[in-house]
Write a protein that holds these residues in place. Structure first.
Motif, PDB file in Angstrom:
ATOM      1  N   THR A  50       0.836  -1.208   0.000  1.00 17.56           N
ATOM      2  CA  THR A  50       0.000   0.000   0.000  1.00 17.56           C
ATOM      3  C   THR A  50       0.867   1.253   0.000  1.00 17.56           C
ATOM      4  N   PHE A  51       1.937   1.233   0.776  1.00 18.33           N
ATOM      5  CA  PHE A  51       2.847   2.385   0.800  1.00 18.33           C
ATOM      6  C   PHE A  51       3.498   2.588  -0.564  1.00 18.33           C
ATOM      7  N   GLN A  52       3.915   1.520  -1.203  1.00 14.99           N
ATOM      8  CA  GLN A  52       4.508   1.623  -2.529  1.00 14.99           C
ATOM      9  C   GLN A  52       3.485   2.122  -3.549  1.00 14.99           C
ATOM     10  N   SER A 110      -8.151  10.899  -0.284  1.00 13.12           N
ATOM     11  CA  SER A 110      -7.870  12.329  -0.457  1.00 13.12           C
ATOM     12  C   SER A 110      -6.694  12.469  -1.411  1.00 13.12           C
ATOM     13  N   PRO A 111      -6.699  13.493  -2.259  1.00 13.94           N
ATOM     14  CA  PRO A 111      -7.694  14.564  -2.412  1.00 13.94           C
ATOM     15  C   PRO A 111      -8.987  14.066  -3.051  1.00 13.94           C
ATOM     16  N   THR A 112     -10.009  14.895  -2.967  1.00 13.29           N
ATOM     17  CA  THR A 112     -11.322  14.560  -3.516  1.00 13.29           C
ATOM     18  C   THR A 112     -11.613  15.430  -4.737  1.00 13.29           C
ATOM     19  N   LYS A 113     -12.677  15.104  -5.440  1.00  9.77           N
ATOM     20  CA  LYS A 113     -13.094  15.926  -6.577  1.00  9.77           C
ATOM     21  C   LYS A 113     -13.449  17.342  -6.139  1.00  9.77           C
ATOM     22  N   GLN A 114     -14.026  17.459  -4.957  1.00 11.01           N
ATOM     23  CA  GLN A 114     -14.379  18.788  -4.453  1.00 11.01           C
ATOM     24  C   GLN A 114     -13.121  19.624  -4.213  1.00 11.01           C
ATOM     25  N   MET A 115     -12.079  19.015  -3.671  1.00 13.82           N
ATOM     26  CA  MET A 115     -10.811  19.730  -3.493  1.00 13.82           C
ATOM     27  C   MET A 115     -10.238  20.137  -4.841  1.00 13.82           C
ATOM     28  N   TRP A 116     -10.324  19.241  -5.802  1.00 11.66           N
ATOM     29  CA  TRP A 116      -9.812  19.538  -7.141  1.00 11.66           C
ATOM     30  C   TRP A 116     -10.547  20.745  -7.723  1.00 11.66           C
ATOM     31  N   ASP A 152      -2.961  20.831   2.345  1.00 11.56           N
ATOM     32  CA  ASP A 152      -3.620  19.585   2.745  1.00 11.56           C
ATOM     33  C   ASP A 152      -4.212  18.857   1.553  1.00 11.56           C
ATOM     34  N   ALA A 153      -4.670  19.602   0.578  1.00  5.58           N
ATOM     35  CA  ALA A 153      -5.239  18.983  -0.613  1.00  5.58           C
ATOM     36  C   ALA A 153      -4.191  18.234  -1.425  1.00  5.58           C
ATOM     37  N   ASN A 154      -2.916  18.501  -1.165  1.00  8.64           N
ATOM     38  CA  ASN A 154      -1.837  17.809  -1.869  1.00  8.64           C
ATOM     39  C   ASN A 154      -1.293  16.616  -1.086  1.00  8.64           C
ATOM     40  N   VAL A 155      -2.016  16.180  -0.080  1.00  9.13           N
ATOM     41  CA  VAL A 155      -1.652  14.963   0.645  1.00  9.13           C
ATOM     42  C   VAL A 155      -2.479  13.813   0.090  1.00  9.13           C
ATOM     43  N   LEU A 156      -1.797  12.822  -0.455  1.00  9.84           N
ATOM     44  CA  LEU A 156      -2.484  11.668  -1.030  1.00  9.84           C
ATOM     45  C   LEU A 156      -2.708  10.625   0.061  1.00  9.84           C
ATOM     46  N   ARG A 157      -3.960  10.298   0.285  1.00 13.95           N
ATOM     47  CA  ARG A 157      -4.328   9.269   1.256  1.00 13.95           C
ATOM     48  C   ARG A 157      -5.078   8.161   0.519  1.00 13.95           C
ATOM     49  N   ILE A 158      -4.636   6.941   0.682  1.00 17.81           N
ATOM     50  CA  ILE A 158      -5.286   5.814   0.024  1.00 17.81           C
ATOM     51  C   ILE A 158      -5.574   4.708   1.032  1.00 17.81           C
ATOM     52  N   LYS A 159      -6.525   3.872   0.685  1.00 22.27           N
ATOM     53  CA  LYS A 159      -6.860   2.696   1.495  1.00 22.27           C
ATOM     54  C   LYS A 159      -6.907   1.486   0.583  1.00 22.27           C
ATOM     55  N   ALA A 160      -6.222   0.432   0.990  1.00 25.59           N
ATOM     56  CA  ALA A 160      -6.206  -0.802   0.217  1.00 25.59           C
ATOM     57  C   ALA A 160      -6.802  -1.930   1.053  1.00 25.59           C
ATOM     58  N   SER A 206      -3.671   1.398   5.046  1.00 23.61           N
ATOM     59  CA  SER A 206      -3.760   2.759   4.511  1.00 23.61           C
ATOM     60  C   SER A 206      -2.367   3.368   4.465  1.00 23.61           C
ATOM     61  N   ALA A 207      -2.221   4.380   3.617  1.00 18.59           N
ATOM     62  CA  ALA A 207      -0.933   5.061   3.473  1.00 18.59           C
ATOM     63  C   ALA A 207      -1.184   6.520   3.145  1.00 18.59           C
ATOM     64  N   GLU A 208      -0.234   7.353   3.503  1.00 15.85           N
ATOM     65  CA  GLU A 208      -0.365   8.794   3.304  1.00 15.85           C
ATOM     66  C   GLU A 208       0.990   9.349   2.895  1.00 15.85           C
TER      67      GLU A 208
END
Length: 222
Positions: A50-52, A110-116, A152-160, A206-208
């Motif tokens: 996930t981190f990779q 994150s980011p979301t479409k609203q942030m974009w 904050d909008a440039n922080v990529l947060r994902i969940k696997a 999850s990873a950030e």
């Protein structure tokens, strides 16, 4: 002497009873330990994969396809049974199949479409994107709609999530039974693979990371 003989007759077969009680319990504990070790190994592998995947997304505009490919590559050690090229290729094909069947999934939090939409800017090539340049000099005012600022909008947060198959016999049934007993309502944690018939335990990681590239495609976000 007669007393000792009578006691010996009464205790005859006691060792067999103790053997029948202790040995199955001991074997079950060994199998349980083996299954827990496999689950721990799978969780550690998923955390690193996930981190990779997050690092790959950070330099590729949060492209979900490239992140899923990197996640599949990170899960290869779980299915590698020989160190030669053939074994690695077979493991890679297996992980790609796992992704295609939906057993390994990835979601951008994150980011979301609203942030974009709130922070998008036109780039040097004329395309709109969530900017990533000169963040240290940009305004840190929090947007009223997204409740974040551009940094904050440039922080990529994902969940696997990876549905790990329970392969140790008998122990898998015990885990399934315990899960159903402890769950409230319909049990959705353990899923049965329709192809192999094995139950799968959902493992989540999850990873950030900080984005290292602008996000051009809004559809890459949720």
């Amino acid at each position: 002497m007669n007393l000792h003989r009578r006691l010996a007759r009464h205790q005859r077969g006691q060792s067999m009873v103790e053997f029948c009680i202790v040995v199955p319990l001991f074997l079950f504990l060994l199998l349980l330990i083996l299954q827990m070790v496999l689950i721990y190994r799978a969780k550690s592998t998923l955390d690193y994969a996930t981190f990779q995947a997050a690092r790959t997304g950070a330099v590729n505009g949060a492209d979900p396809k490239q992140m899923r490919d990197r996640l599949a590559t990170g899960l290869v050690p779980l299915w590698t049974h020989s160190p030669d090229l053939g074994g690695v290729a077979a493991a890679r094909a297996k992980t790609e199949t796992e992704v295609l069947l939906g057993h390994a999934t990835l979601e951008v939090i994150s980011p979301t479409k609203q942030m974009w939409n709130q922070f998008r800017e036109r780039q040097y090539d004329g395309r709109l994107a969530l900017p990533n340049d000169t963040l240290q000099y940009r305004n840190r005012a929090i947007n009223a709609q997204t409740n974040v600022h551009i940094q904050d909008a440039n922080v990529l947060r994902i969940k696997a999530q990876y549905d790990f198959p329970l392969i140790v016999p008998f122990v898998d049934r015990v885990i399934v039974g315990a899960s159903r007993l402890l769950s409230e309502g319909p049990d959705t944690r353990l899923r049965r693979d329709l192809i192999s018939g094995r139950y799968r335990l959902p493992l989540v990681s999850s990873a950030e990371v900080r984005m290292q590239s602008p996000v051009y495609e809004q559809n890459n976000l949720r």
